[in-house]
Design a protein around this motif. Structure first.
Motif, mmCIF file in Angstrom:
data_model
loop_
_atom_site.group_PDB
_atom_site.id
_atom_site.type_symbol
_atom_site.label_atom_id
_atom_site.label_comp_id
_atom_site.label_asym_id
_atom_site.label_seq_id
_atom_site.Cartn_x
_atom_site.Cartn_y
_atom_site.Cartn_z
ATOM 1 N N LEU A 107 0.824 -1.205 0.000
ATOM 2 C CA LEU A 107 0.000 0.000 0.000
ATOM 3 C C LEU A 107 0.865 1.264 0.000
ATOM 4 O O LEU A 107 0.461 2.304 -0.498
ATOM 5 N N PHE A 108 2.077 1.164 0.554
ATOM 6 C CA PHE A 108 3.017 2.288 0.575
ATOM 7 C C PHE A 108 3.710 2.314 -0.789
ATOM 8 O O PHE A 108 4.475 1.410 -1.122
ATOM 9 N N PRO A 109 3.454 3.349 -1.602
ATOM 10 C CA PRO A 109 3.959 3.346 -2.972
ATOM 11 C C PRO A 109 5.455 3.631 -3.081
ATOM 12 O O PRO A 109 6.048 4.284 -2.230
ATOM 13 N N SER A 110 6.030 3.129 -4.153
ATOM 14 C CA SER A 110 7.422 3.428 -4.497
ATOM 15 C C SER A 110 7.532 3.419 -6.013
ATOM 16 O O SER A 110 7.256 2.400 -6.633
ATOM 17 N N PRO A 111 7.878 4.533 -6.612
ATOM 18 C CA PRO A 111 8.240 5.804 -5.986
ATOM 19 C C PRO A 111 7.047 6.450 -5.269
ATOM 20 O O PRO A 111 5.901 6.176 -5.592
ATOM 21 N N TYR A 112 7.367 7.308 -4.298
ATOM 22 C CA TYR A 112 6.358 8.018 -3.513
ATOM 23 C C TYR A 112 6.281 9.437 -4.054
ATOM 24 O O TYR A 112 7.246 10.191 -3.979
ATOM 25 N N THR A 113 5.129 9.785 -4.614
ATOM 26 C CA THR A 113 4.981 11.066 -5.310
ATOM 27 C C THR A 113 4.278 12.111 -4.438
ATOM 28 O O THR A 113 3.713 11.783 -3.385
ATOM 29 N N LEU A 114 4.277 13.330 -4.927
ATOM 30 C CA LEU A 114 3.540 14.398 -4.258
ATOM 31 C C LEU A 114 2.059 14.044 -4.177
ATOM 32 O O LEU A 114 1.415 14.276 -3.154
ATOM 33 N N GLU A 115 1.522 13.453 -5.226
ATOM 34 C CA GLU A 115 0.116 13.056 -5.222
ATOM 35 C C GLU A 115 -0.167 12.014 -4.146
ATOM 36 O O GLU A 115 -1.220 12.040 -3.503
ATOM 37 N N ASP A 116 0.778 11.094 -3.939
ATOM 38 C CA ASP A 116 0.628 10.099 -2.870
ATOM 39 C C ASP A 116 0.580 10.784 -1.511
ATOM 40 O O ASP A 116 -0.250 10.444 -0.654
ATOM 41 N N ALA A 117 1.454 11.746 -1.294
ATOM 42 C CA ALA A 117 1.493 12.466 -0.018
ATOM 43 C C ALA A 117 0.214 13.272 0.198
ATOM 44 O O ALA A 117 -0.330 13.281 1.305
ATOM 45 N N VAL A 118 -0.274 13.928 -0.843
ATOM 46 C CA VAL A 118 -1.511 14.702 -0.729
ATOM 47 C C VAL A 118 -2.667 13.779 -0.358
ATOM 48 O O VAL A 118 -3.466 14.088 0.540
ATOM 49 N N TRP A 119 -2.761 12.614 -1.028
ATOM 50 C CA TRP A 119 -3.832 11.666 -0.709
ATOM 51 C C TRP A 119 -3.709 11.187 0.728
ATOM 52 O O TRP A 119 -4.690 11.168 1.475
ATOM 53 N N TYR A 120 -2.503 10.776 1.132
ATOM 54 C CA TYR A 120 -2.300 10.226 2.471
ATOM 55 C C TYR A 120 -2.642 11.251 3.549
ATOM 56 O O TYR A 120 -3.368 10.940 4.500
ATOM 57 N N ILE A 121 -2.172 12.454 3.398
ATOM 58 C CA ILE A 121 -2.437 13.495 4.392
ATOM 59 C C ILE A 121 -3.935 13.789 4.463
ATOM 60 O O ILE A 121 -4.505 13.917 5.554
ATOM 61 N N GLY A 122 -4.594 13.870 3.319
ATOM 62 C CA GLY A 122 -6.045 14.086 3.299
ATOM 63 C C GLY A 122 -6.792 12.971 4.005
ATOM 64 O O GLY A 122 -7.739 13.219 4.765
ATOM 65 N N ASP A 123 -6.342 11.720 3.788
ATOM 66 C CA ASP A 123 -6.962 10.575 4.450
ATOM 67 C C ASP A 123 -6.749 10.646 5.961
ATOM 68 O O ASP A 123 -7.674 10.379 6.737
ATOM 69 N N CYS A 124 -5.554 11.018 6.388
ATOM 70 C CA CYS A 124 -5.268 11.147 7.827
ATOM 71 C C CYS A 124 -6.146 12.215 8.459
ATOM 72 O O CYS A 124 -6.734 11.997 9.530
ATOM 73 N N ILE A 125 -6.249 13.348 7.815
ATOM 74 C CA ILE A 125 -7.033 14.461 8.358
ATOM 75 C C ILE A 125 -8.515 14.095 8.423
ATOM 76 O O ILE A 125 -9.179 14.314 9.444
ATOM 77 N N SER A 126 -9.053 13.506 7.362
ATOM 78 C CA SER A 126 -10.494 13.225 7.330
ATOM 79 C C SER A 126 -10.894 12.064 8.234
ATOM 80 O O SER A 126 -12.051 11.965 8.630
ATOM 81 N N ASN A 127 -9.954 11.187 8.584
ATOM 82 C CA ASN A 127 -10.291 10.030 9.418
ATOM 83 C C ASN A 127 -9.766 10.114 10.837
ATOM 84 O O ASN A 127 -9.856 9.142 11.589
ATOM 85 N N GLU A 128 -9.225 11.258 11.218
ATOM 86 C CA GLU A 128 -8.699 11.435 12.573
ATOM 87 C C GLU A 128 -9.776 11.115 13.607
ATOM 88 O O GLU A 128 -10.907 11.598 13.518
ATOM 89 N N GLY A 129 -9.416 10.270 14.556
ATOM 90 C CA GLY A 129 -10.327 9.928 15.637
ATOM 91 C C GLY A 129 -11.359 8.872 15.302
ATOM 92 O O GLY A 129 -12.113 8.446 16.168
#
Length: 173
Positions: free
Chosen positions: A33-55
């Motif tokens: 699930l952790f991509p390689s190479p890891y792109t800016l788009e991957d980071a944007v998706w991951y951060i958005g997922d973390c923020i929206s699912n916090e708690g």
């Protein structure tokens, strides 16, 4: 040991996080699930997922070193008969390996998770050959409960992985 802090992710972390995560040595020790190479788009998706699912049954934190995100640590409560357990996952940029950051981050995150959720156990499943991650868990008080022989397939190869766990009553913070 360098100073660090755990904090919620921010959208503006994406560029630095993508640069830190884009390392085959990191991806090689994580699930597909952790991509390689890891792109800016991957980071944007991951951060958005973390923020929206916090708690919502999980805690996601950036590991900040010198004012910049240098990794990630997550605890996710499991479902069904595993509802009293949570899985721990983490990674740290290579430049910060071996400096004692991750063991302290794991202890801090476990303390937060045991306080936030009705769980009795936090577990992690590092690949058996990942001595650094296994050492992190042991330094943080986790016990190796066993090895799952030939239990994972990564990058065209079969590997064994270990089951580590920290029980709430064993946790010493």
């Amino acid at each position: 040991m360098r100073d660090f802090r755990l904090r919620p992710f921010k959208e503006e972390d994406a560029q630095v996080l993508a640069q830190a995560a884009d390392n085959p040595k990191i991806a090689g020790n994580l699930r597909n699930l952790f991509p390689s190479p890891y792109t800016l788009e991957d980071a944007v998706w991951y951060i958005g997922d973390c923020i929206s699912n916090e708690g919502k049954g999980r805690i996601d934190r950036a590991i900040e070193v010198d004012g910049q995100p240098a990794g990630s640590i997550t605890v996710t409560v499991q479902a069904d008969v595993y509802e009293k357990s949570a899985e721990l996952g983490y990674w740290l940029s290579e430049e910060h390996w071996g400096k004692g950051i991750m063991s302290k981050a794991v202890r801090q995150m476990c303390r937060e998770a045991f306080a936030a959720f009705d769980i009795v156990r936090i577990y992690a499943e590092p690949f058996a050959h990942n001595a650094g991650s296994r050492r992190v868990l042991e330094k943080a008080g986790f016990t190796c409960e066993g090895m799952m022989r030939n239990g994972v397939y990564k990058n065209g190869q079969i590997h064994s992985y270990c089951m580590y766990a920290l029980l709430k009553e064993e946790a010493v913070f």
